[in-house]
Design a protein around this motif. Structure first.
Motif, PDB file in Angstrom:
ATOM      1  N   ALA A 417      -1.738 -51.809 -15.924  1.00 49.92           N
ATOM      2  CA  ALA A 417      -1.500 -50.655 -15.052  1.00 49.92           C
ATOM      3  C   ALA A 417      -2.602 -49.620 -15.229  1.00 49.92           C
ATOM      4  N   PHE A 418      -2.989 -49.424 -16.495  1.00 50.05           N
ATOM      5  CA  PHE A 418      -4.029 -48.428 -16.800  1.00 50.05           C
ATOM      6  C   PHE A 418      -5.352 -48.819 -16.138  1.00 50.05           C
ATOM      7  N   LEU A 419      -5.605 -50.141 -16.131  1.00 51.63           N
ATOM      8  CA  LEU A 419      -6.909 -50.602 -15.623  1.00 51.63           C
ATOM      9  C   LEU A 419      -6.923 -50.850 -14.126  1.00 51.63           C
ATOM     10  N   ALA A 420      -5.800 -50.683 -13.456  1.00 45.82           N
ATOM     11  CA  ALA A 420      -5.757 -51.027 -12.022  1.00 45.82           C
ATOM     12  C   ALA A 420      -6.911 -50.411 -11.234  1.00 45.82           C
ATOM     13  N   PRO A 421      -7.163 -49.081 -11.371  1.00 48.96           N
ATOM     14  CA  PRO A 421      -8.265 -48.504 -10.586  1.00 48.96           C
ATOM     15  C   PRO A 421      -9.617 -49.152 -10.930  1.00 48.96           C
ATOM     16  N   GLU A 422      -9.808 -49.491 -12.229  1.00 45.80           N
ATOM     17  CA  GLU A 422     -11.086 -50.090 -12.623  1.00 45.80           C
ATOM     18  C   GLU A 422     -11.246 -51.461 -11.956  1.00 45.80           C
ATOM     19  N   LEU A 423     -10.138 -52.208 -11.930  1.00 47.03           N
ATOM     20  CA  LEU A 423     -10.214 -53.550 -11.328  1.00 47.03           C
ATOM     21  C   LEU A 423     -10.522 -53.441  -9.843  1.00 47.03           C
ATOM     22  N   LEU A 424      -9.915 -52.463  -9.200  1.00 47.06           N
ATOM     23  CA  LEU A 424     -10.197 -52.247  -7.772  1.00 47.06           C
ATOM     24  C   LEU A 424     -11.688 -51.947  -7.596  1.00 47.06           C
ATOM     25  N   ALA A 425     -12.223 -51.097  -8.491  1.00 49.66           N
ATOM     26  CA  ALA A 425     -13.639 -50.730  -8.392  1.00 49.66           C
ATOM     27  C   ALA A 425     -14.512 -51.969  -8.544  1.00 49.66           C
ATOM     28  N   VAL A 426     -14.120 -52.864  -9.481  1.00 46.77           N
ATOM     29  CA  VAL A 426     -14.916 -54.086  -9.672  1.00 46.77           C
ATOM     30  C   VAL A 426     -14.874 -54.936  -8.411  1.00 46.77           C
ATOM     31  N   ALA A 427     -13.691 -55.040  -7.813  1.00 46.77           N
ATOM     32  CA  ALA A 427     -13.568 -55.845  -6.592  1.00 46.77           C
ATOM     33  C   ALA A 427     -14.472 -55.279  -5.505  1.00 46.77           C
ATOM     34  N   LEU A 428     -14.463 -53.949  -5.372  1.00 47.80           N
ATOM     35  CA  LEU A 428     -15.303 -53.332  -4.334  1.00 47.80           C
ATOM     36  C   LEU A 428     -16.781 -53.475  -4.685  1.00 47.80           C
ATOM     37  N   PHE A 429     -17.084 -53.546  -5.975  1.00 50.20           N
ATOM     38  CA  PHE A 429     -18.487 -53.725  -6.381  1.00 50.20           C
ATOM     39  C   PHE A 429     -18.980 -55.094  -5.914  1.00 50.20           C
ATOM     40  N   LEU A 430     -18.079 -56.075  -5.968  1.00 47.27           N
ATOM     41  CA  LEU A 430     -18.506 -57.425  -5.585  1.00 47.27           C
ATOM     42  C   LEU A 430     -18.693 -57.553  -4.077  1.00 47.27           C
ATOM     43  N   ILE A 431     -17.962 -56.746  -3.300  1.00 47.28           N
ATOM     44  CA  ILE A 431     -18.175 -56.780  -1.841  1.00 47.28           C
ATOM     45  C   ILE A 431     -18.585 -55.390  -1.385  1.00 47.28           C
ATOM     46  N   PRO A 432     -19.884 -55.076  -1.534  1.00 47.65           N
ATOM     47  CA  PRO A 432     -20.332 -53.688  -1.360  1.00 47.65           C
ATOM     48  C   PRO A 432     -20.103 -53.131   0.040  1.00 47.65           C
ATOM     49  N   TRP A 433     -20.154 -53.994   1.075  1.00 43.94           N
ATOM     50  CA  TRP A 433     -20.116 -53.384   2.408  1.00 43.94           C
ATOM     51  C   TRP A 433     -18.746 -52.773   2.707  1.00 43.94           C
ATOM     52  N   ILE A 434     -17.675 -53.312   2.081  1.00 43.81           N
ATOM     53  CA  ILE A 434     -16.360 -52.711   2.304  1.00 43.81           C
ATOM     54  C   ILE A 434     -16.356 -51.293   1.740  1.00 43.81           C
ATOM     55  N   ARG A 435     -16.916 -51.171   0.541  1.00 41.82           N
ATOM     56  CA  ARG A 435     -16.975 -49.859  -0.106  1.00 41.82           C
ATOM     57  C   ARG A 435     -17.740 -48.871   0.785  1.00 41.82           C
ATOM     58  N   ASN A 436     -18.885 -49.320   1.300  1.00 44.19           N
ATOM     59  CA  ASN A 436     -19.682 -48.429   2.155  1.00 44.19           C
ATOM     60  C   ASN A 436     -18.882 -48.013   3.378  1.00 44.19           C
ATOM     61  N   PHE A 437     -18.149 -48.984   3.960  1.00 38.83           N
ATOM     62  CA  PHE A 437     -17.378 -48.680   5.162  1.00 38.83           C
ATOM     63  C   PHE A 437     -16.310 -47.629   4.851  1.00 38.83           C
ATOM     64  N   LEU A 438     -15.608 -47.843   3.722  1.00 32.50           N
ATOM     65  CA  LEU A 438     -14.539 -46.905   3.357  1.00 32.50           C
ATOM     66  C   LEU A 438     -15.093 -45.502   3.162  1.00 32.50           C
ATOM     67  N   GLU A 439     -16.292 -45.420   2.534  1.00 29.27           N
ATOM     68  CA  GLU A 439     -16.788 -44.073   2.221  1.00 29.27           C
ATOM     69  C   GLU A 439     -17.399 -43.400   3.439  1.00 29.27           C
ATOM     70  N   ASN A 440     -17.952 -44.191   4.342  1.00 31.07           N
ATOM     71  CA  ASN A 440     -18.666 -43.565   5.459  1.00 31.07           C
ATOM     72  C   ASN A 440     -17.768 -43.231   6.645  1.00 31.07           C
ATOM     73  N   THR A 441     -16.586 -43.888   6.748  1.00 32.10           N
ATOM     74  CA  THR A 441     -15.726 -43.546   7.881  1.00 32.10           C
ATOM     75  C   THR A 441     -14.887 -42.360   7.473  1.00 32.10           C
ATOM     76  N   ASN A 442     -14.725 -41.444   8.395  1.00 29.15           N
ATOM     77  CA  ASN A 442     -14.052 -40.192   8.033  1.00 29.15           C
ATOM     78  C   ASN A 442     -12.595 -40.203   8.475  1.00 29.15           C
ATOM     79  N   TRP A 443     -11.874 -41.253   8.115  1.00 27.44           N
ATOM     80  CA  TRP A 443     -10.465 -41.289   8.484  1.00 27.44           C
ATOM     81  C   TRP A 443      -9.649 -40.588   7.422  1.00 27.44           C
TER      82      TRP A 443
END
Length: 1767
Positions: A417-443
């Motif tokens: 449970a403690f590491l959940a956010p870290e694991l999510l970050a690792v997943a997004l690190f492996l697929i960078p374009w999703i991360r970019n999309f999430l950060e650049n769209t202003n929803w």
């Protein structure tokens, strides 16, 4: 009226106002199209305030409505026209109608210019105010609309002055003004007046006064609050805070439009309602490192903890220990540490950022508190669950029971449970374009999700790179980290476990002093571990530097760097060289859209391979393809010509290097030669080899012989060229209609005939060839000589004829046959005069071409050596090698000059040298050396070439250099210093190169052929024209440029002007003119001779009594009017300099730059003609993707040109070179974190001008302004690349003091960066691996340097504690000879000192100059004591970095750029280095001495040496460094004189106005300035650090004889009596001196006498009645001297409280005593070395080694025995 007409005429680059003017740029229809588009005002509503004139355009329309300045409008009009027309020229396919502006050009420009604005709108959820119909239904009015939006933005930007640093504020202004523009275009009616809508701001200069000025005044008031940068950053808003105010919607609620001046945004000072810091608070603290890079530190601490737990088991390998449940269970504590570190992070956030929270930003506060609560609760949860595990274990008495394991599983569930956010970050690190999309769209939904993790900012979103790059840099870092952790575990942590256990198990230690905590050696254990932990924390830096060196070398190899290193390698490749130039530098005829597709890319790659390795022999094509050969010859000869102008090759070398061309006009000198005439350099020796082959193969058939000769291309050419030249040469020296001439003709015809029939070897006797050769050479010798003797020529010709007829023909013929064959004269029968007697007629001496040809023939025939020493000048060789190598590297294809991107160069200049004056060159320093003499010795070959050139131009004696040719002399010297003249010359090569390339783009074969003929006939005649430079008005001669310019047809100049402009921002040029400063005249002269040069400056004008008005002014030199004219004058809201000076200077001038790109060049740079040819290729890089983005900054490599001055300059330039080449190469690829360091980088101009400019300017925090441009670029989603096929020269500092100032500036700059928001955001927004790269290449490097120094401290203090407390003795007697203690640290320091600095240099050097060379260089450096220099500069960096982070006080240090040959006095060195090096070295030396006396380990000499040798090396380097690298540092007379000077400086009383250079007291106060501005924490920390000086007393007192072995605390307390007594004595004598010394001297002597008697009595009494030994007197000095120093240091911190009391004067005078003592300690070794014979010579040899190898008479120079100039 006349006046205004002339005013109208002044224009910057193109006369946009008058399209009928005679100006070469106006022949482009695109320029007219753009101007016409602006003129089409159509039926827009006319402004009511002023009469509308017929020639007004859209910009004037906007200016009349919104109140922009006329001059700014003029500036932006030209800006727009130039940009649009350039963009239209680049269109491919070209538009259908060439005379109108193409809509796509406009649309692209609007999108790129307003992209930041639209991002801002979508970020704030605003509707953009750009109202355009869809792209499908475009109307004509849309074009006009688009033009209006673009113009409006540019006008706003052009007048915003300092607001250009706050780009989102400009977005806010544009947003509102665009709205008003829309209302006017849509014919809105104003509700209040019922009339058509008018803008809220209008009238003359309304925009400046009503909008810019209020915001500017706010910024200015905030800067004034900063008390010149000394107030803490959190107390005032800097540029970034002002800018980030516009990142939230509150700017609309509070500021409103028209701007509400009552808004709290404008409140400054300490009044209630002001807006505080926005976005970030810069707090001075080392915790910033943890806050910004928390992931890194968490990784390091967690691994350390786990490693210690695992190693404690004492197994061989870690996995063996990890199999046991117990170790697994203990390792779970890691998560408790992790949660604690998170808690610490959240506390730090509150502690540093609390002042961000205000009524308007409550949610920030809520989040901070929540984060702390959550982090704390995690600690509790982990604690409870872990407690349950231990509880169960205690019940079951072991770890392996099922219940314990179940509890461990529960614990792990919590961990998930403690590491959940870290694991999510690792997943997004492996697929960078999703991360970019999430950060650049202003929803909103994404915003809510990420609210918890990071505050929402406008920058720093979507920074992830593409997958490929991701993999590359991840692999790099995984390798580095794996190595580091393996090394750390086995080499650092595991060896420490045994000694730790041994120490903890020590019982009954006999302490040597009063021990407060009995029976606990934990403190000792801690001290043992401290240095190991510090090294553990910093050694990633070492692994990084090792890996990056090799990765950088690999990348360099694949880029084909260093394939051509010297002239031999160039000879092998020269034949493909023409094709390489054709392929890379010449545009191809492009078919439409054929560039991008895959097929073409493959074709390109294959072509490059062929070129590189000479497959398919492309040079065969050259002979058939004349145009290509001509183009190549023109470029190559032009490059060699530039070399000649720069005096780095001699006339003779020019002839050896150039490619001669045929000349069709004059038949006598037109020699038809059937092969390419390669430079003589390549043909040398070839002919002789061919001759020897012919001798060997006497009887072979023709074909075989020719086949043998043709095996070498150069040999074939040499043979054919020599034969063809002879064919032309012999008839040329004989009268035109004589018999002899026809005989020669016939003879050659016969040979030709037999060659064709392949019967040459049958007919001719090849053994006679050497004879013929000898005779020929004799003849040529005679003709080449300046004084020609006709009779001797006749004799030589006769001899030649004899051999040719008698020996060469196989079957001899009698005279009748010869006459019949036409090989003998008819008259020989009649026995008249001898043959050739009256027939010789030599061409006149003015026929330069002929004699040049003859010299060439002579060279080909006679040169034996392989000419590896041509050119002789190393610089010329290096440049030719780099240029030729770069043409075989991968670079984009060149477009035509008309289709290339336009660019400008910007150089900020303040008050540095422009041109050396006569006085500067002549004035001698105290050793009798003038600058000129120094330059003549260092650049000896350049000087010879210069004199040769002057003589060729008609100089009779060298005396003229000081009279009629003074300017030439001054220029020659200035081109070798670091002057503005040098920089300007270098940058103007761009203009020259563009003209040449424009000529070659359009020139036909005929032009070139004629051209090359004209040139060769003019080569020598143009020297005379060059002299008349000052009189002739035509710009051709003015551009000083080469002879090629005479072929230009006129349009080249227009093209070059459209594509390139050079702006020098001479901030104070206006006041320099007013003061008649010579600098101003020199700058004017530079403008006069460089057509494309513009100077921008800030003009201050008195208006009214105390008021001043400020203007940005652009001036140029008008060639027609022959004077300087003012082009634009834009009024500013106030003085330019609010922040750091240099960025403000760049910013005021950037509105005058043009083009798509801007290259920032510093004052200490230089450029080369052959590199300028590649600029259009470089600019094409902006098109291609690197990763998932196009580049916004193109990094360019630099060459450091100051390396030859002295060994010191060489070390500096070696270090710098590896940084600007290898370092930057790795950062750009694979690591993707190259920012922007230093200055030849090329910026995407429109990208940067809408995003805050090319540097940041806030006071103090942005002291290294240029680096922030890189941070800003990366945070805003830019991309920085690095290209190595083009280079720019750069000068570095050359004297130790200048180098130290520079290092101090950089280190302080890094100290400030740690506090900045940019570093914090990069640390959090980059993914883990890029964050590592970023840290270890910017602030981390300096932090780790400081850590190394701390390690030395920790190690030595730890040893001292162990020795004095007696723990060490106990450990020695107990343990079995515990050597582990000693060896741990030693290897570390050796590794760190050597590899850290040297490896990248060695690797880069071997890549570019060969392995053996680089090893040799490295050894030479070691012999010249480079490691002393590197150790010394490490100290500089560590000191200033640490001090800046703790206390601030960073300031811009202007580093000198001069040559340093004079001796620096001891006092000056002492002032510079006392606090940063000397005192620290003395402290370490003292520790080492005490350790040597009291440590039982040190009794064994070898162990002592092994333990402390690196520390002693550090001490010696820090004390002697400044003297080793100081010219005449060990000269006995100088040393004596220096010491007197030092003492007088110490005692100089001085008044209020004394400078620190004159009086010690003033200096002492200045040295503690930083303590006055520091905060409370800084003072507390400094005090704690200073307490270490009291430890000596505590430790040593118990070892004195008088203590008699007592261990009571009383001994320590009693020892303070000594301190008080000493102060008492001092005070009494001081008091007596003040009272009696002047008037009643006898009393003063009496007091002295009494004090001495008292002292003697006390000592005698002690000796008699106690255990006092006589030695104790000296030992106690070791104890009490540091105590006094500690008191003084603390007194300085408490100065505000003490200054008014009686103690302060005592402290001051004691401090003076200490400085005298330190001075004597530092002086002692220097004096000793000066006194010993031979050291001075050795030191000179070390310091000037390179110059020695060039035969520099430095010993003469330094002794001032100047050889008399030969008149």
């Amino acid at each position: 009226m006349n006046q205004s007409a002339e005013e109208e005429e002044v224009y910057n680059i193109i006369p946009v106002h008058n399209l009928l003017a005679d100006h070469p740029s106006l022949r482009f229809p695109e320029v007219r199209a753009a101007a016409a588009a602006l003129r089409s005002v159509g039926d827009l509503r006319r402004p009511p305030f002023a009469p509308w004139k017929s020639h007004y355009d859209l910009l004037d329309w906007l200016a009349l409505f919104f109140g922009f300045q006329a001059s700014s409008v003029k500036n932006q009009r030209e800006h727009l026209v130039l940009h649009l027309s350039n963009a239209q020229m680049r269109l491919s396919p070209p538009p259908d109608n060439i005379d109108t502006l193409d809509p796509t050009v406009l649309r692209r420009f609007r999108r790129s210019l307003l992209r930041n604005y639209s991002n801002w709108c979508s970020y704030l959820n605003l509707k953009s105010n750009i109202w355009l119909s869809d792209s499908h239904s475009r109307r004509a009015s849309d074009n006009q609309r688009e033009l209006l939006y673009v113009s409006l933005y540019l006008l706003i930007w052009g007048e915003s002055a300092n607001l250009r640093f706050v780009p989102e504020c400009i977005c806010y202004i544009f947003h509102n003004m665009a709205m008003e523009l829309n209302k006017m275009l849509e014919d809105y009616i104003d509700e209040n007046t019922g009339r058509p809508f008018l803008p809220s701001v209008s009238g003359e200069n309304a925009y400046l006064n009503k909008i810019v000025k209020p915001i500017y005044d706010t910024i200015k008031a905030e800067v004034d609050n900063s008390k010149n940068g000394t107030a803490p950053h959190s107390a005032w808003r800097n540029y970034d805070d002002i800018n980030e105010y516009f990142w939230s919607k509150r700017c609309f609620e509070k500021l409103k439009w028209p701007i509400d001046l009552g808004s709290n945004f404008f409140v400054t000072g300490h009044k209630g309602k002001k807006v505080g810091k926005t976005g970030f608070v810069e707090q001075r603290s080392f915790w910033n490192l943890f806050r910004s890079f928390d992931k890194l530190w968490i990784m390091l601490f967690l691994f350390l903890q786990a490693a210690i737990i695992v190693a404690w088991e004492g197994r061989e390998y870690p996995w063996q220990s990890l199999r046991t449940t117990e170790v697994q269970g203990k390792c779970l504590t890691v998560f408790i540490t992790w949660s604690a570190l998170r808690f610490l992070q959240s506390l730090l956030d509150i502690g540093m950022q609390y002042s961000l929270v205000s009524r308007e930003t409550k949610s920030l506060g809520v989040r901070m508190v929540l984060k702390t609560v959550v982090a704390a609760s995690w600690i509790v949860v982990f604690g409870v669950f872990y407690g349950r595990i231990l509880d169960q274990k205690d019940r079951d008495r072991n770890w392996d029971s099922g219940a314990t394991k179940r509890r461990m599983v529960n614990f792990l569930e919590v961990v998930v449970a403690f590491l959940a956010p870290e694991l999510l970050a690792v997943a997004l690190f492996l697929i960078p374009w999703i991360r970019n999309f999430l950060e650049n769209t202003n929803w909103k939904i994404f915003y809510l999700l990420s609210w918890w993790f990071q505050s929402r900012t406008f920058v720093g979103r979507g920074l992830r790179e593409g997958l490929v790059d991701n993999v590359k840099y991840s692999l790099f870092w995984i390798a580095v980290l794996a190595t580091k952790f393996v090394f750390s575990y086995f080499m650092q942590i595991k060896p420490m476990i045994a000694p730790t256990k041994a120490l903890l198990d020590l019982k009954n230690v006999t302490y040597e002093w009063h021990e407060f905590f009995d029976n606990s050696n934990r403190f000792a254990v801690g001290l043992l571990w401290l240095p190991v932990v510090l090294i553990y924390l910093m050694d990633i830096q070492i692994w990084y530097s090792i890996y990056s060196s090799f990765v950088g070398a690999a990348v360099g190899l694949f880029d084909h760097l260093g394939e051509i290193r010297n002239m031999q390698q160039l000879r092998l490749r020269f034949q493909f060289f023409a094709s390489a130039i054709q392929f890379n530098l010449m545009p191809e005829e492009q078919l439409l859209n054929s560039r991008g597709n895959i097929k073409n890319k493959i074709k390109d790659a294959i072509h490059r391979l062929k070129l590189r390795y000479g497959l398919g022999r492309p040079f065969k094509k050259l002979e058939s393809n004349q145009v290509e050969a001509y183009k190549f010859a023109l470029i190559w000869n032009e490059v060699i010509n530039t070399f000649r102008e720069e005096d780095i090759v001699s006339d003779c070398e020019v002839e050896l290097l150039e490619l001669p061309q045929n000349d069709k006009n004059d038949p006598r000198s037109n020699w038809e030669i059937g092969v390419i005439q390669w430079p003589c350099l390549l043909l040398c020796n070839e002919l002789l080899l061919a001759l020897s082959q012919a001798k060997e193969l006497i009887d072979a058939p023709d074909r075989w012989l020719w086949y043998k000769i043709c095996k070498s291309e150069y040999r074939r050419c040499a043979v054919i060229e020599a034969y063809d030249s002879l064919k032309h040469f012999l008839p040329a020296i004989v009268k035109y209609d004589s018999d002899e001439r026809s005989i020669i003709r016939t003879y050659f015809q016969e040979i030709d005939q037999f060659v064709q029939l392949e019967k040459f070897t049958k007919t001719y006797n090849l053994t006679a060839l050497p004879k013929i050769y000898d005779k020929l050479v004799r003849l040529l010798d005679l003709i080449v000589k300046p004084d020609k003797n006709a009779d001797k020529v006749v004799n030589a010709l006769q001899a030649l004829y004899e051999v040719a007829i008698r020996d060469f023909l196989k079957d001899p013929r009698n005279s009748e046959q010869l006459i019949a064959d036409g090989l003998a004269p008819q008259r020989a029968v009649s026995g008249e005069a001898l043959l050739f007697q009256s027939a010789v007629e030599l061409p006149s001496a003015s026929n330069e071409t002929f004699y040049r040809r003859v010299r060439r023939l002579h060279t080909i025939l006679t040169s034996h050596d392989s000419m590896q020493k041509v050119p002789e000048n190393l610089e010329a060789r290096r440049r030719i090698a780099f240029f030729s190598n770069s043409l075989f590297m991968n670079m984009p294809h060149a477009p035509q000059v008309e289709k290339m991107r336009a660019f400008s160069v910007l150089t900020p200049y303040y008050n540095e040298e422009v041109l050396f004056s006569k006085e500067q060159l002549r004035t001698e320093n105290e050793d009798g050396i003038s600058t000129l003499y120094y330059m003549q010795t260092i650049y000896a070959s350049d000087w010879r070439n210069f004199i040769e050139r002057m003589r060729r131009e008609g100089m009779k004696s060298e005396r003229e250099l000081w009279t009629t040719r003074l300017r030439d002399l001054r220029l020659w010297a200035s081109y070798r210093g670091q002057t503005l003249t040098r920089t300007v010359r270098g940058m103007m090569y761009y203009y020259r190169a563009l003209e040449l390339l424009a000529f070659l783009d359009s020139a036909s074969e005929v032009d070139m052929r004629e051209g090359s003929q004209q040139l060769s006939s003019m080569r020598r005649n143009d020297e005379a024209d060059r002299l008349s430079l000052d009189q002739s008005p035509s710009s051709r001669t003015l551009s000083r440029s080469s002879s090629v310019s005479l072929l230009y047809k006129g349009h080249e100049r227009g093209t070059a002007l459209m594509k390139f402009t050079y702006v020098v921002a001479c901030q104070i040029y206006g006041s320099q003119k007013a003061k008649k400063d010579p600098h101003a005249e020199e700058i004017l002269y530079l403008m006069k001779i460089n057509e494309a040069l513009r100077v921008a400056y800030v003009d201050e004008v008195q208006s009214g009594r105390d008021e001043k008005e400020y203007y940005s002014v652009l001036v140029k030199y008008d060639q027609k009017l022959q004077k300087e004219v003012e082009v634009y004058r834009v009024k500013l809201p106030g003085p330019v300099k609010l922040g750091e000076g240099k960025p403000e200077n760049q910013n005021h001038a950037i509105i005058f730059t043009r083009g798509d790109a801007v290259q920032t060049i510093d004052m200490n740079q230089d450029n080369y003609f052959e590199e300028a040819l590649k600029m259009r290729n470089l600019l094409e890089e902006f098109k291609s993707y690197y990763g998932i983005r196009k580049p916004t900054i193109l990094g360019v490599r630099e060459h450091i040109f100051t390396g030859s001055v002295s060994s010191l300059a060489w070390f500096m330039s070696a270090q710098e070179t590896s940084f600007v080449t290898l370092g930057q190469r790795v950062l750009a690829n694979p690591l993707k974190v190259r920012m922007h360091y230093g200055h030849p980088d090329v910026f995407d101009r429109f990208w940067f001008l809408t995003r805050g400019g090319i540097s940041k300017a806030s006071r103090v925090i942005n002291i290294s302004e240029d680096i922030f441009a890189g941070f800003n670029c990366t945070l805003r989603g830019g991309n920085v690349t690095h290209h190595e096929y083009i280079q720019v020269g750069k000068g570095r500092d050359v004297g130790l003091n200048q180098i130290s100032m520079f290092e101090a500036k950089v280190a302080s700059g890094n100290g400030e960066q740690i506090l900045s928001r940019d570093v914090y955001r990069l640390g959090h927004r980059l993914d883990f691996f890029r964050m590592l790269s970023f840290f270890y290449t910017t602030v981390g490097f300096f932090f780790n340097t400081m850590m190394i120094l701390l390690t030395v401290y920790a190690f030595l203090w730890g040893r001292l504690y162990l020795a004095l407390s007696g723990v060490e003795g106990a450990a020695l007697s107990n343990a079995n000879d515990n050597r582990a203690l000693g060896t741990i640290l030693n290897q570390q320091l050796i590794i760190q000192l050597g590899l850290f600095t040297a490896l990248p240099m060695v690797v880069e050097n071997s890549l570019e100059h060969g392995f053996l060379n680089s090893i040799w260089d490295f050894l030479t450096m070691q012999l010249q004591l480079s490691s002393v220099f590197y150790t010394f500069s490490m100290g500089t960096r560590g000191h200033y970095f640490g001090r800046t982070v703790l206390h601030g006080g960073a300031k811009y240090r202007a580093t000198g750029r001069g040559f340093v040959v004079q001796h620096k006095s001891f006092a000056e060195n002492y002032r510079l280095y006392a606090r940063s090096h000397f005192v620290k070295a003395i402290e370490l030396g003292l520790i080492l001495t005490v350790y040597a006396s009291y440590s039982p380990v040190a009794k064994d000499t070898f162990v002592y040496i092994a333990l402390t040798i690196t520390s002693w090396f550090l001490v010696v380097s820090w004390i002697l460094g400044p003297f080793i690298f100081n010219p005449l540092g060990f000269d006995w007379l100088k040393t004596v004189y220096d010491f007197d000077d030092f003492m007088s400086w110490i005692w100089f009383k001085g008044g209020v106005f004394a400078k620190s250079e004159q009086s010690w007291e003033k200096w002492w106060y200045e040295e503690q300035d930083h303590l006055r501005t520091t905060g409370l924490w800084g003072k507390i920390l400094e005090t704690i650090l200073n307490l270490r000086f009291f430890f000596f007393q505590y430790g040593i007192v118990y070892h004195l004889g008088i203590a008699a072995g007592s261990k009571s605390i009383a001994v320590y307390l009693l020892s303070w009596i000594y301190v008080l007594l000493a102060f008492g004595f001092y005070w009494v004598i001081g008091y007596a001196r003040e009272k009696y010394a002047a008037k009643e001297h006898i009393y003063y002597r009496l007091v002295q006498f009494l004090v001495i008697i008292f002292g003697v009595v006390v000592i005698v009494a002690l000796l008699q009645f106690t255990h006092f030994k006589f030695l104790d007197i000296f030992t106690s000095l070791l104890a009490f001297v540091p105590t006094g120093w500690g008191f003084i240091c603390i007194a300085q911190i408490l100065r505000p409280f003490l200054e008014k009391t009686i103690f302060w004067d005592t402290a001051l005078s004691v401090a003076r005593m200490y400085d005298i003592m330190f001075g004597v300690i530092v002086m002692a070794p220097v004096a000793l070395l000066s006194w010993l014979p031979g050291f001075q010579n050795m030191q000179t040899r070390i310091l000037f080694n390179q110059a020695f190898s060039r035969g520099l008479h430095i010993s003469q120079i330094l002794a001032g025995k100047k050889p008399k100039a030969d008149e």
